[in-house]
Write an enzyme that holds these catalytic residues in place. Structure first.
Site, PDB file in Angstrom:
ATOM      1  N   TRP A 199      31.843  10.923  50.936  1.00  0.00           N
ATOM      2  CA  TRP A 199      31.672  10.533  49.537  1.00  0.00           C
ATOM      3  C   TRP A 199      31.319   9.049  49.436  1.00  0.00           C
ATOM      4  O   TRP A 199      31.664   8.260  50.296  1.00  0.00           O
ATOM      5  CB  TRP A 199      32.887  10.875  48.691  1.00  0.00           C
ATOM      6  N   TYR A 246      36.957  14.602  36.455  1.00  0.00           N
ATOM      7  CA  TYR A 246      35.664  13.961  36.211  1.00  0.00           C
ATOM      8  C   TYR A 246      35.285  14.082  34.732  1.00  0.00           C
ATOM      9  O   TYR A 246      35.077  15.183  34.215  1.00  0.00           O
ATOM     10  CB  TYR A 246      34.571  14.582  37.078  1.00  0.00           C
TER      11      TYR A 246
END
Length: 303
Positions: free
Chosen positions: A212, A50
């Site tokens: 998610w 990320y």
């Protein structure tokens, strides 16, 4: 709050996914983290990819700025995705965790997840990496993401403690986890069991599903809000939201939380006001008719 798998950890039913934190200033990141804690969100999901690791650094800076004690939050990160391939080798897992801990400025992760399946996974090698990480006190619990039943069973056969989580895509516009279970013994395409019955398996094994992208159709089509193919879904969400005097985002998350699998929902919003709205979902229990109305309005057909 609910228990995460069989870990004994008490976690918020809504978690903050920190993928987009790299785009924030230090001050903005602190505000997002502060809002999350104010809304009793104590679970934070990261991954080594990320922001190229910068999201974890930004998060650690916000923690330090706010004076948050490490023991007051639950930290999860993921590893295994590399440029052009997946890598569950022991050396890479160990190397990745060391980098994660350094960037998060912490001595341990509460949970480490394998990020998507690796076709070349050697389960015994992964198990050895997990053992070494737990023995060193670097990781306390382990999980997976986007894995099917047999992938989980294969890995679990080499582990001496149960997997805690499986992170899976779920939204009102993306429901493979649910569809086949409603079309048992039917000849229609929806009856095709794409995942082997993961939602039931995880309940049986006491593995927490982490949903998610709860606002996503898929990675190609993007979100369903204002999408021309999902006008009925958006209309239904707005009508039910008005009924409860909340936002449509609140109702989307409440729809996921309503499932008896005790799914933990990971939201990635970096907007403090939106986070506050979403957090209200934990206080709402949709009725059975409302849950099915949302499901059907997304274009899903009941047998």
């Amino acid at each position: 709050m609910q228990e995460l798998g069989q870990t004994g950890l008490q976690v918020s039913r809504i978690a903050l996914g920190c993928m987009r934190m790299v785009a924030l200033s230090d001050q903005e990141a602190s505000r997002v983290l502060e809002t999350s804690l104010e809304e009793r969100i104590n679970f934070f999901d990261h991954a080594d990819i990320y922001g190229g690791g910068q999201s974890e650094i930004r998060f650690a800076s916000a923690m330090k700025e706010l004076g948050i004690r490490r023991e007051d939050i639950i930290l999860q990160s993921k590893c295994g995705i590399r440029k052009g391939y997946f890598d569950f080798s022991k050396d890479y897992i160990l190397q990745s965790v060391d980098g994660i801990l350094e960037r998060l400025d912490t001595d341990y992760l509460d949970v480490l997840c394998l990020h998507r399946p690796d076709a070349l996974m050697e389960a015994e090698e992964v198990a050895e990496a997990f053992y070494l990480l737990e023995k060193a006190g670097k990781v306390r619990h382990f999980g997976v993401s986007n894995q099917n039943i047999h992938q989980m069973e294969l890995l679990q056969s080499y582990l001496d403690k149960p997997l805690a989580v499986n992170q899976l895509q779920l939204s009102p516009a993306h429901t493979p986890l649910i569809d086949a279970g409603l079309h048992v013994n039917m000849k229609d395409d929806v009856a095709t069991m794409r995942d082997g019955g993961l939602i039931d398996y995880c309940q049986l094994k006491k593995v927490t599903i982490q949903a998610w992208s709860p606002f996503l159709i898929d990675l190609q089509k993007g979100i369903f809000a204002n999408h021309p193919d999902y006008t009925e879904l958006n209309r239904t969400l707005e009508e039910i939201a008005e009924r409860y005097h909340v936002s449509h985002e609140t109702i989307v998350v409440a729809w996921i939380l309503r499932h008896p699998a005790k799914i933990q929902t990971i939201v990635g919003s970096m907007n403090p006001d939106r986070l506050t709205k979403i957090a209200q979902a934990s206080q709402i229990t949709l009725t059975r008719p409302e849950w099915y109305e949302i499901y059907r309005s997304a274009g899903n057909i009941l047998p």
